[in-house]
Each structure stands twice: as C-alpha cells, then as structure tokens.
Design an enzyme around this catalytic site. Structure first.
Site, PDB file in Angstrom:
ATOM      1  N   GLU A 129      45.198  43.463  45.596  1.00  0.00           N
ATOM      2  CA  GLU A 129      45.025  43.672  44.146  1.00  0.00           C
ATOM      3  C   GLU A 129      46.181  43.980  43.394  1.00  0.00           C
ATOM      4  O   GLU A 129      47.011  44.648  43.863  1.00  0.00           O
ATOM      5  CB  GLU A 129      43.975  44.992  44.066  1.00  0.00           C
ATOM      6  CG  GLU A 129      42.542  44.610  44.190  1.00  0.00           C
ATOM      7  CD  GLU A 129      41.733  43.952  43.205  1.00  0.00           C
ATOM      8  OE1 GLU A 129      42.387  43.158  42.262  1.00  0.00           O
ATOM      9  OE2 GLU A 129      40.747  43.675  43.175  1.00  0.00           O
TER      10      GLU A 129
ATOM     11  N   ARG B  86      50.291  36.264  31.844  1.00  0.00           N
ATOM     12  CA  ARG B  86      50.094  36.356  33.372  1.00  0.00           C
ATOM     13  C   ARG B  86      51.558  35.937  33.651  1.00  0.00           C
ATOM     14  O   ARG B  86      51.967  36.171  35.029  1.00  0.00           O
ATOM     15  CB  ARG B  86      49.174  35.356  33.799  1.00  0.00           C
ATOM     16  CG  ARG B  86      47.706  35.938  33.763  1.00  0.00           C
ATOM     17  CD  ARG B  86      46.778  34.941  34.368  1.00  0.00           C
ATOM     18  NE  ARG B  86      45.365  35.064  34.102  1.00  0.00           N
ATOM     19  CZ  ARG B  86      44.734  36.055  34.739  1.00  0.00           C
ATOM     20  NH1 ARG B  86      45.233  37.133  35.477  1.00  0.00           N
ATOM     21  NH2 ARG B  86      43.256  36.208  34.257  1.00  0.00           N
TER      22      ARG B  86
ATOM     23  N   ASP C 290      41.662  49.802  38.341  1.00  0.00           N
ATOM     24  CA  ASP C 290      41.378  50.856  37.320  1.00  0.00           C
ATOM     25  C   ASP C 290      39.956  51.028  37.550  1.00  0.00           C
ATOM     26  O   ASP C 290      39.586  52.044  38.297  1.00  0.00           O
ATOM     27  CB  ASP C 290      41.550  49.977  36.087  1.00  0.00           C
ATOM     28  CG  ASP C 290      41.207  48.439  35.921  1.00  0.00           C
ATOM     29  OD1 ASP C 290      39.821  48.204  36.390  1.00  0.00           O
ATOM     30  OD2 ASP C 290      41.680  47.783  35.068  1.00  0.00           O
TER      31      ASP C 290
ATOM     32  N   VAL D 239      48.365  46.964  30.867  1.00  0.00           N
ATOM     33  CA  VAL D 239      49.509  46.211  31.723  1.00  0.00           C
ATOM     34  C   VAL D 239      49.289  45.015  31.539  1.00  0.00           C
ATOM     35  O   VAL D 239      48.008  44.251  31.711  1.00  0.00           O
ATOM     36  CB  VAL D 239      49.780  46.661  32.903  1.00  0.00           C
ATOM     37  CG1 VAL D 239      50.317  48.396  32.747  1.00  0.00           C
ATOM     38  CG2 VAL D 239      48.740  46.861  33.667  1.00  0.00           C
TER      39      VAL D 239
ATOM     40  N   GLY E 227      44.331  37.355  38.658  1.00  0.00           N
ATOM     41  CA  GLY E 227      45.202  38.285  38.556  1.00  0.00           C
ATOM     42  C   GLY E 227      46.174  38.669  39.639  1.00  0.00           C
ATOM     43  O   GLY E 227      47.505  38.706  39.730  1.00  0.00           O
TER      44      GLY E 227
ATOM     45  N   LYS F 242      45.322  52.933  38.701  1.00  0.00           N
ATOM     46  CA  LYS F 242      45.182  53.509  37.598  1.00  0.00           C
ATOM     47  C   LYS F 242      43.981  54.585  37.778  1.00  0.00           C
ATOM     48  O   LYS F 242      42.792  54.267  37.241  1.00  0.00           O
ATOM     49  CB  LYS F 242      44.587  52.662  36.517  1.00  0.00           C
ATOM     50  CG  LYS F 242      45.588  52.384  35.636  1.00  0.00           C
ATOM     51  CD  LYS F 242      45.053  51.749  34.339  1.00  0.00           C
ATOM     52  CE  LYS F 242      45.263  50.020  34.265  1.00  0.00           C
ATOM     53  NZ  LYS F 242      44.760  49.601  33.053  1.00  0.00           N
TER      54      LYS F 242
END
Length: 177
Positions: free
Chosen positions: A101, A167, A105, A155, A50, A133
């Site tokens: 990052e 992505r 979360d 998200v 990610g 988050k």
C-alpha cells in the site's frame, strides 16, 4: 503559455518527501522484508492504482524470489460498500503474501482486501505501506512494515492522486494550508 492542470495542482502544494527521501524509505522497507523472509519466495499484491510506483520500486530492491499480482477494489459509493473489480489470479494458498500500500488512512479498503486474501489461506499475510496516517483510521488495522507515519495531510505524487492528477510526480506533495 498557460499551465497544464498537472502544473496548476503543484502550485497549490508544497514538497513533503523528495524522491531521494522516498528511495531511502523504500530501501529500508526492502531490507526489513528481506531479513524477515530470507530464503523464502514472496507474492506481492498491489492494489491498483496508487500503489504501482511503490510496488515497482520495492520489488526492485527486494532480492528474493518473488511474484506480483494486482487487485482493484472499488467503492460502490462514497463511504459505501466495496467490491473487487479485478481480483488476483495467482493461487496464494500456502504462500507468503505481502500487500503493498502506498498510504493507509481509513483502512476500509485494506481491511476488505486483507479479509479477501485471508480466505485463500496464505501461509502468511503482511502489509507494507510507504505512508501511514493513523489519525484517519476507521478500522483497527496496522501495517507490519511502515515507511513513515504522517499526520492527517492530503498527499499527492508517487502514485497518489488528486482527482487522477499528480500520480506521476517523483516527489510527494501536500496541500498548502
């Protein structure tokens, strides 16, 4: 012509951050990092998959000597043990290291990675995140550089996915309520 899965997923979402807004956040974070590390060499650690978009954009904006390495941390089961399936290859001992990052979360993976990297005795270890988050946090970890603090929203886009889809979106989207 029927819609692709990627187009279908966008239909269930609403725009959250445009690519222009993302670029401003990335520039702000790059300026903070440049100021804090003036005259130093950096090693960016990019957790796959990610963070790749954010890491690439951030690295282009940071005008310091830098290297990048990649790590892939996987959960062996939902909410279970974590393991590194692709470790870093750069020696980070005595070096200034920043974990990149895209979103923090629960912080389970990030905490695991941070502890792994600290075991290699870097000179410094900081965390930069595009999105934070805190409502989802399971472990007490805080990024040193935060682009934007958000509510507990799912998200997608700019590297973040929904079952590996989305992505590639330039913007970041959230699920419609």
């Amino acid at each position: 012509m029927p819609k692709t899965k990627t187009e279908q997923i966008k239909d269930e979402m609403t725009s959250f951050l445009s690519k222009e807004e993302i670029a401003k956040l990335v520039s702000k974070l790059a300026s903070q990092i440049e100021s804090d590390y003036e005259g130093k060499d950096l090693i960016f650690i990019c957790p796959l998959r990610g963070s790749i978009h954010f890491a690439a954009d951030l690295m282009r904006k940071v005008g310091l000597m830098q290297q990048v390495d990649f790590v892939y941390v996987q959960s062996t089961e939902k909410g279970g043990a974590l393991r590194i399936t692709k470790d870093i290859t750069i020696n980070i001992t005595g070096k200034d290291v920043i974990i990149v990052e895209e979103v923090i979360d629960t912080a389970r993976t990030l905490s695991f990675l941070k502890n792994r990297l600290l075991a290699s005795h870097p000179a410094s270890l900081k965390i930069v995140t595009l999105l934070d988050k805190p409502a989802r946090r399971e472990l007490p970890i805080r990024a040193d550089y935060i682009g934007k603090t958000i509510e507990d929203r799912y998200v997608v886009g700019y590297g973040m996915d929904s079952e590996e889809l989305g992505r590639n979106y330039s913007d970041i989207y959230v699920l419609r309520n």
